[in-house]
Design a protein around this motif. Structure first.
Motif, PDB file in Angstrom:
ATOM      1  N   ILE A   1       5.027  -3.206   2.639  1.00  0.00           N
ATOM      2  CA  ILE A   1       5.980  -4.072   2.408  1.00  0.00           C
ATOM      3  C   ILE A   1       7.108  -3.211   1.872  1.00  0.00           C
ATOM      4  O   ILE A   1       7.111  -2.663   0.789  1.00  0.00           O
ATOM      5  CB  ILE A   1       5.739  -5.144   1.449  1.00  0.00           C
ATOM      6  CG1 ILE A   1       4.433  -5.847   1.436  1.00  0.00           C
ATOM      7  CG2 ILE A   1       6.908  -6.134   1.305  1.00  0.00           C
ATOM      8  CD1 ILE A   1       4.053  -6.846   0.499  1.00  0.00           C
ATOM      9  N   VAL A   2       8.190  -3.086   2.652  1.00  0.00           N
ATOM     10  CA  VAL A   2       9.472  -2.378   2.196  1.00  0.00           C
ATOM     11  C   VAL A   2      10.251  -3.358   1.620  1.00  0.00           C
ATOM     12  O   VAL A   2      11.286  -3.981   1.922  1.00  0.00           O
ATOM     13  CB  VAL A   2      10.302  -1.769   3.471  1.00  0.00           C
ATOM     14  CG1 VAL A   2      11.588  -0.982   2.713  1.00  0.00           C
ATOM     15  CG2 VAL A   2       9.394  -0.869   4.159  1.00  0.00           C
ATOM     16  N   GLY A   3       9.867  -3.815   0.368  1.00  0.00           N
ATOM     17  CA  GLY A   3      10.482  -4.729  -0.470  1.00  0.00           C
ATOM     18  C   GLY A   3       9.606  -5.006  -1.864  1.00  0.00           C
ATOM     19  O   GLY A   3       9.045  -3.923  -1.944  1.00  0.00           O
ATOM     20  N   ARG A   4       9.643  -6.232  -2.347  1.00  0.00           N
ATOM     21  CA  ARG A   4       8.924  -6.522  -3.289  1.00  0.00           C
ATOM     22  C   ARG A   4       7.790  -7.426  -3.237  1.00  0.00           C
ATOM     23  O   ARG A   4       7.801  -8.035  -2.192  1.00  0.00           O
ATOM     24  CB  ARG A   4       9.796  -7.521  -4.769  1.00  0.00           C
ATOM     25  CG  ARG A   4      11.060  -6.612  -5.052  1.00  0.00           C
ATOM     26  CD  ARG A   4      11.875  -7.532  -5.804  1.00  0.00           C
ATOM     27  NE  ARG A   4      12.343  -8.327  -4.791  1.00  0.00           N
ATOM     28  CZ  ARG A   4      12.927  -9.527  -5.313  1.00  0.00           C
ATOM     29  NH1 ARG A   4      13.075  -9.930  -6.557  1.00  0.00           N
ATOM     30  NH2 ARG A   4      13.598 -10.307  -4.313  1.00  0.00           N
ATOM     31  N   CYS A   5       6.769  -7.276  -4.183  1.00  0.00           N
ATOM     32  CA  CYS A   5       5.487  -7.982  -3.744  1.00  0.00           C
ATOM     33  C   CYS A   5       5.515  -8.848  -4.998  1.00  0.00           C
ATOM     34  O   CYS A   5       5.288  -8.513  -6.409  1.00  0.00           O
ATOM     35  CB  CYS A   5       4.143  -7.297  -3.838  1.00  0.00           C
ATOM     36  SG  CYS A   5       2.562  -8.039  -3.353  1.00  0.00           S
ATOM     37  N   LEU A   6       5.537 -10.353  -4.830  1.00  0.00           N
ATOM     38  CA  LEU A   6       5.597 -11.385  -5.850  1.00  0.00           C
ATOM     39  C   LEU A   6       4.152 -12.108  -6.041  1.00  0.00           C
ATOM     40  O   LEU A   6       3.149 -12.231  -4.903  1.00  0.00           O
ATOM     41  CB  LEU A   6       6.696 -12.325  -5.788  1.00  0.00           C
ATOM     42  CG  LEU A   6       8.013 -11.824  -5.153  1.00  0.00           C
ATOM     43  CD1 LEU A   6       8.953 -13.010  -4.869  1.00  0.00           C
ATOM     44  CD2 LEU A   6       8.627 -11.034  -6.255  1.00  0.00           C
ATOM     45  N   ASP A   7       3.874 -12.481  -7.080  1.00  0.00           N
ATOM     46  CA  ASP A   7       2.625 -13.430  -7.299  1.00  0.00           C
ATOM     47  C   ASP A   7       2.840 -14.976  -6.963  1.00  0.00           C
ATOM     48  O   ASP A   7       4.026 -15.359  -7.027  1.00  0.00           O
ATOM     49  CB  ASP A   7       2.325 -13.165  -9.039  1.00  0.00           C
ATOM     50  CG  ASP A   7       0.733 -13.747  -9.139  1.00  0.00           C
ATOM     51  OD1 ASP A   7       0.241 -13.913  -8.202  1.00  0.00           O
ATOM     52  OD2 ASP A   7       0.792 -14.301 -10.457  1.00  0.00           O
TER      53      ASP A   7
ATOM     54  N   ASN B   1      -3.715   3.094  10.190  1.00  0.00           N
ATOM     55  CA  ASN B   1      -4.466   1.843   9.381  1.00  0.00           C
ATOM     56  C   ASN B   1      -3.339   1.263   8.450  1.00  0.00           C
ATOM     57  O   ASN B   1      -3.997   0.867   7.345  1.00  0.00           O
ATOM     58  CB  ASN B   1      -5.723   2.417   8.596  1.00  0.00           C
ATOM     59  CG  ASN B   1      -6.807   2.775   9.820  1.00  0.00           C
ATOM     60  OD1 ASN B   1      -7.002   1.941  10.759  1.00  0.00           O
ATOM     61  ND2 ASN B   1      -7.837   3.460   9.575  1.00  0.00           N
ATOM     62  N   CYS B   2      -2.048   1.238   8.848  1.00  0.00           N
ATOM     63  CA  CYS B   2      -1.144   0.451   7.874  1.00  0.00           C
ATOM     64  C   CYS B   2      -0.565  -0.601   8.765  1.00  0.00           C
ATOM     65  O   CYS B   2      -0.473  -0.487   9.948  1.00  0.00           O
ATOM     66  CB  CYS B   2       0.004   1.557   7.553  1.00  0.00           C
ATOM     67  SG  CYS B   2      -0.422   2.832   6.312  1.00  0.00           S
ATOM     68  N   LEU B   3      -0.596  -1.887   8.142  1.00  0.00           N
ATOM     69  CA  LEU B   3       0.010  -3.011   8.646  1.00  0.00           C
ATOM     70  C   LEU B   3       1.352  -3.035   7.961  1.00  0.00           C
ATOM     71  O   LEU B   3       1.460  -3.577   6.927  1.00  0.00           O
ATOM     72  CB  LEU B   3      -0.830  -4.143   8.279  1.00  0.00           C
ATOM     73  CG  LEU B   3      -0.272  -5.558   9.183  1.00  0.00           C
ATOM     74  CD1 LEU B   3      -0.490  -5.446  10.630  1.00  0.00           C
ATOM     75  CD2 LEU B   3      -1.395  -6.588   8.739  1.00  0.00           C
ATOM     76  N   LEU B   4       2.273  -3.057   8.629  1.00  0.00           N
ATOM     77  CA  LEU B   4       3.932  -2.979   8.268  1.00  0.00           C
ATOM     78  C   LEU B   4       4.347  -4.461   8.313  1.00  0.00           C
ATOM     79  O   LEU B   4       4.381  -4.915   9.659  1.00  0.00           O
ATOM     80  CB  LEU B   4       4.778  -2.042   8.821  1.00  0.00           C
ATOM     81  CG  LEU B   4       6.218  -1.843   8.436  1.00  0.00           C
ATOM     82  CD1 LEU B   4       6.243  -1.378   6.989  1.00  0.00           C
ATOM     83  CD2 LEU B   4       6.821  -0.782   9.434  1.00  0.00           C
ATOM     84  N   VAL B   5       4.860  -5.051   7.492  1.00  0.00           N
ATOM     85  CA  VAL B   5       5.152  -6.708   7.475  1.00  0.00           C
ATOM     86  C   VAL B   5       6.658  -6.572   6.514  1.00  0.00           C
ATOM     87  O   VAL B   5       6.857  -5.732   5.792  1.00  0.00           O
ATOM     88  CB  VAL B   5       4.206  -7.587   7.056  1.00  0.00           C
ATOM     89  CG1 VAL B   5       2.677  -7.491   7.536  1.00  0.00           C
ATOM     90  CG2 VAL B   5       3.765  -7.160   5.536  1.00  0.00           C
ATOM     91  N   ARG B   6       7.403  -7.724   6.915  1.00  0.00           N
ATOM     92  CA  ARG B   6       8.212  -8.069   6.278  1.00  0.00           C
ATOM     93  C   ARG B   6       8.503  -9.524   5.969  1.00  0.00           C
ATOM     94  O   ARG B   6       8.036 -10.448   6.818  1.00  0.00           O
ATOM     95  CB  ARG B   6       9.580  -7.474   6.811  1.00  0.00           C
ATOM     96  CG  ARG B   6       9.973  -8.086   8.155  1.00  0.00           C
ATOM     97  CD  ARG B   6      11.404  -7.243   8.360  1.00  0.00           C
ATOM     98  NE  ARG B   6      11.564  -7.325  10.001  1.00  0.00           N
ATOM     99  CZ  ARG B   6      12.544  -6.816  10.484  1.00  0.00           C
ATOM    100  NH1 ARG B   6      13.499  -6.379   9.763  1.00  0.00           N
ATOM    101  NH2 ARG B   6      12.644  -6.756  11.865  1.00  0.00           N
ATOM    102  N   GLY B   7       9.240 -10.055   4.992  1.00  0.00           N
ATOM    103  CA  GLY B   7       9.399 -11.556   4.609  1.00  0.00           C
ATOM    104  C   GLY B   7      10.160 -12.314   5.795  1.00  0.00           C
ATOM    105  O   GLY B   7      10.916 -11.558   6.609  1.00  0.00           O
ATOM    106  N   PRO B   8      10.359 -13.382   5.252  1.00  0.00           N
ATOM    107  CA  PRO B   8      11.198 -14.214   6.109  1.00  0.00           C
ATOM    108  C   PRO B   8      12.933 -13.842   5.822  1.00  0.00           C
ATOM    109  O   PRO B   8      13.036 -13.910   4.962  1.00  0.00           O
ATOM    110  CB  PRO B   8      11.116 -15.613   5.774  1.00  0.00           C
ATOM    111  CG  PRO B   8      10.644 -15.571   4.405  1.00  0.00           C
ATOM    112  CD  PRO B   8       9.760 -14.234   4.100  1.00  0.00           C
ATOM    113  N   LYS B   9      13.583 -13.425   7.160  1.00  0.00           N
ATOM    114  CA  LYS B   9      14.686 -13.056   6.826  1.00  0.00           C
ATOM    115  C   LYS B   9      15.786 -14.042   6.725  1.00  0.00           C
ATOM    116  O   LYS B   9      16.914 -13.791   5.876  1.00  0.00           O
ATOM    117  CB  LYS B   9      15.003 -12.389   8.368  1.00  0.00           C
ATOM    118  CG  LYS B   9      15.868 -10.871   8.081  1.00  0.00           C
ATOM    119  CD  LYS B   9      15.860 -10.114   9.460  1.00  0.00           C
ATOM    120  CE  LYS B   9      16.523 -10.946  10.627  1.00  0.00           C
ATOM    121  NZ  LYS B   9      16.758 -10.075  11.758  1.00  0.00           N
TER     122      LYS B   9
END
Length: 185
Positions: free
Chosen positions: A85-91, A138-146
């Motif tokens: 995740i190129v960003g923050r990971c929240l709980d 073996n990396c899954l690159l994802v991003r949040g809702p823009k």
């Protein structure tokens, strides 16, 4: 001998993306230098994508919750796979049982980090990821809702006529369209 002229077609035309972040965060600047090197020296487009996303503004680097991360890793081999995740990971407290997952992100909230590590997973930084998986295997690159931000509801370029207007107040007297009133004159 020819004289040099101005390329009129592309005169004053900007490139479409940033080449460096606007932020003065030294950690982010070092990461950009690292991934610029990796993007140049490896055949992988993974590093070029990470570099492009590192240079983005903070509003376009959307955060991802642990619940969303768990949904992406559902049914996959979580021992080998790293979610990037190129960003923050929240709980997300709505996720009661956090599965074992390996996540690499720019930042983790304290509670997200604690819950991931308690479940037997790992939280990685991007410099650790560059050492472990330099090509992004073996990396899954994802991003949040823009378009998840409330402000995007007002953008006419995205929603057209259905864009929400900025109105002072909601009531009878404030910007209530009543069709064509030409017949009243």
């Amino acid at each position: 001998q020819g004289t040099m002229g101005i390329d009129i077609e592309n005169h004053h035309r900007k490139k479409g993306h940033r080449t460096a972040p606007k932020s003065n965060n030294p950690y982010l600047r070092i990461l950009v230098r690292l991934y610029k090197f990796l993007a140049r020296r490896t055949e992988s487009s993974f590093n070029a994508t990470i570099l492009r996303r590192l240079c983005m503004s903070r509003s376009t680097r959307q955060p991802i919750s642990t619940k969303k991360a768990a949904r992406w890793l559902e049914g996959k081999d979580t021992d080998k796979l790293i979610l990037v995740i190129v960003g923050r990971c929240l709980d997300d407290e709505r996720l009661l049982d956090v599965p074992k997952m390996n996540i690499c992100a720019l930042k983790f909230t304290e509670s997200a980090r604690a819950r991931i590590e308690k479940a037997g997973g790992n939280c990685y930084t991007f410099d650790q990821l560059a050492i472990m998986r330099p090509t992004g295997a073996n990396c899954l690159l994802v991003r949040g809702p823009k378009l998840a931000r409330k402000v995007t509801a007002h953008f006419r370029g995205i929603h057209g006529d259905k864009a929400v207007p900025y109105v002072r107040s909601k009531g009878r007297k404030f910007e209530k369209a009543r069709g064509s009133l030409g017949y009243m004159n």
